[in-house]
Design an enzyme around this catalytic site. Structure first.
Site, PDB file in Angstrom:
ATOM      1  N   ASP A  24       8.908  -5.135   1.589  1.00 48.55           N
ATOM      2  CA  ASP A  24       9.464  -6.027   0.573  1.00 48.55           C
ATOM      3  C   ASP A  24      10.652  -5.374  -0.125  1.00 48.55           C
ATOM      4  OD1 ASP A  24       8.064  -4.146  -0.895  1.00 48.55           O
ATOM      5  OD2 ASP A  24       6.862  -5.591  -2.021  1.00 48.55           O
ATOM      6  N   SER A  25      10.949  -4.142   0.219  1.00 53.05           N
ATOM      7  CA  SER A  25      12.191  -3.498  -0.214  1.00 53.05           C
ATOM      8  C   SER A  25      13.410  -4.277   0.263  1.00 53.05           C
ATOM      9  CB  SER A  25      12.253  -2.059   0.296  1.00 53.05           C
ATOM     10  OG  SER A  25      11.975  -2.000   1.688  1.00 53.05           O
ATOM     11  N   ASP A  70       5.015  -6.359   4.855  1.00 53.75           N
ATOM     12  CA  ASP A  70       4.511  -6.288   3.484  1.00 53.75           C
ATOM     13  C   ASP A  70       4.077  -7.662   2.988  1.00 53.75           C
ATOM     14  OD1 ASP A  70       4.411  -3.729   2.472  1.00 53.75           O
ATOM     15  OD2 ASP A  70       6.478  -3.709   1.781  1.00 53.75           O
ATOM     16  N   LYS A 113       0.718  -5.004   5.008  1.00 55.58           N
ATOM     17  CA  LYS A 113       0.549  -3.897   4.057  1.00 55.58           C
ATOM     18  C   LYS A 113       0.413  -4.465   2.660  1.00 55.58           C
ATOM     19  CE  LYS A 113       3.976  -1.021   2.793  1.00 55.58           C
ATOM     20  NZ  LYS A 113       3.970  -1.192   1.290  1.00 55.58           N
ATOM     21  N   GLU A 156      -0.119  -3.234  -1.580  1.00 55.02           N
ATOM     22  CA  GLU A 156      -0.127  -2.134  -2.539  1.00 55.02           C
ATOM     23  C   GLU A 156      -1.527  -2.042  -3.144  1.00 55.02           C
ATOM     24  OE1 GLU A 156       3.159  -2.173  -5.234  1.00 55.02           O
ATOM     25  OE2 GLU A 156       4.631  -2.310  -3.618  1.00 55.02           O
ATOM     26  N   GLU A 160       3.285   7.145  -1.732  1.00 49.98           N
ATOM     27  CA  GLU A 160       4.673   7.163  -2.216  1.00 49.98           C
ATOM     28  C   GLU A 160       4.792   7.841  -3.577  1.00 49.98           C
ATOM     29  OE1 GLU A 160       8.490   4.228  -3.187  1.00 49.98           O
ATOM     30  OE2 GLU A 160       6.654   3.377  -2.336  1.00 49.98           O
TER      31      GLU A 160
END
Length: 288
Positions: free
Chosen positions: A49-50, A88, A118, A120, A187
């Site tokens: 999602d970056s 993501d 993925k 978080e 991270e």
């Protein structure tokens, strides 16, 4: 059997089996041409999602939508053929409850063809991970600095700097692994904490601003290639994409302004027979 059909895309078993072995090579990917270039060298391509910040110029990843992730996931799948592709789940697509998480994860996998999603992995995430895995959705976890939570933590700050934070990050990593995550991104944490997590969980860890002892490494590709004039401390630049692009655009602009482009080599020429043929076609069209 064609050479194309013999290519086997990596599976979740391949990634899980990397624990303690040769480090996994992972990069972010958002489009088909880039995925094609990276595919031969990478074990994992993450449609992160970056993309919201790197491609769309958003201030954070919070504004990224499911539709954006699907669009970019489809592009990366078209451009790759052997790497394991993870997409993501964007902010707001999985946090409410396990059913919400499954419906959105299933949509991502159906519409992109990716191999995994993925999420978080905050304190709430273990239930969602277990729910997804039980229903056939491979899940990669993500602990430490969680970009989707920057509004809570006050920015992109390294995590695990005091005992309370360290215990929380460790607990979240263990919970994600115990719930069935096949790998965990770590991270923005201190090296020794990343080492502790890597030893404590049975699944591969993938570091970004963590430790060289993680079971793999990932970077945002545009950071690694030097597209931006600033990069985080943990990034090593392997190229100067920004500089190369600027030189190329400058040279193009100069050639256009001097009429050096397009030249003979870039210009089409009509053959002698073409004008008559075009006239006949135009005449038929004009007569209805």
């Amino acid at each position: 059997m064609s050479a194309q059909s013999q290519i086997r895309r990596k599976t979740v078993r391949d990634i899980a089996a990397a624990k303690g072995g040769e480090p996994l090579v992972c990069l972010t990917a958002y489009d088909a041409p880039s995925a094609t270039v990276m595919d031969p060298f990478c074990d994992v391509l993450l449609v992160g999602d970056s993309v919201g910040m790197v491609v769309h110029g958003l201030p954070s990843t919070v504004g990224v939508t499911m539709e954006m992730m699907i669009l970019h996931g489809q592009a990366v799948m078209r451009g790759s053929e052997r790497a394991f592709v993870v997409v993501d789940m964007p902010f707001g697509s999985y946090e409410t409850n396990a059913d919400q998480a499954f419906l959105n994860a299933a949509r991502l996998m159906k519409e992109t063809g990716c191999q995994a999603v993925k999420i978080e992995s905050g304190a709430y995430a273990a239930g969602q991970i277990a729910h997804l895995v039980e229903r056939g959705v491979p899940v990669m976890g993500h602990v430490g600095l969680r970009p989707q939570a920057i509004n809570v933590v006050g920015g992109f700050k390294a995590q695990g700097r005091d005992n309370e934070e360290r215990e929380r990050v460790m607990a979240e990593a263990k919970a994600a692994a115990d719930a069935g995550a096949f790998a965990i991104v770590i991270e923005g944490v201190a090296e020794d904490l990343a080492d502790e997590i890597t030893k404590a969980v049975s699944v591969p860890t993938i570091g970004i601003g963590a430790s060289a002892n993680c079971d793999g490494q990932i970077l945002v590709t545009q950071d690694m290639l030097g597209l931006f004039d600033w990069t985080p401390k943990f990034v090593r630049r392997y190229g100067d994409m920004r500089g190369e692009m600027a030189k190329s655009v400058e040279a193009y602009a100069a050639d256009v302004r001097s009429r050096a482009f397009p030249a003979e080599a870039e210009t089409y020429k009509l053959t002698k027979a073409t004008p008559k043929r075009l006239s006949r076609v135009a005449g038929r069209k004009s007569r209805g």
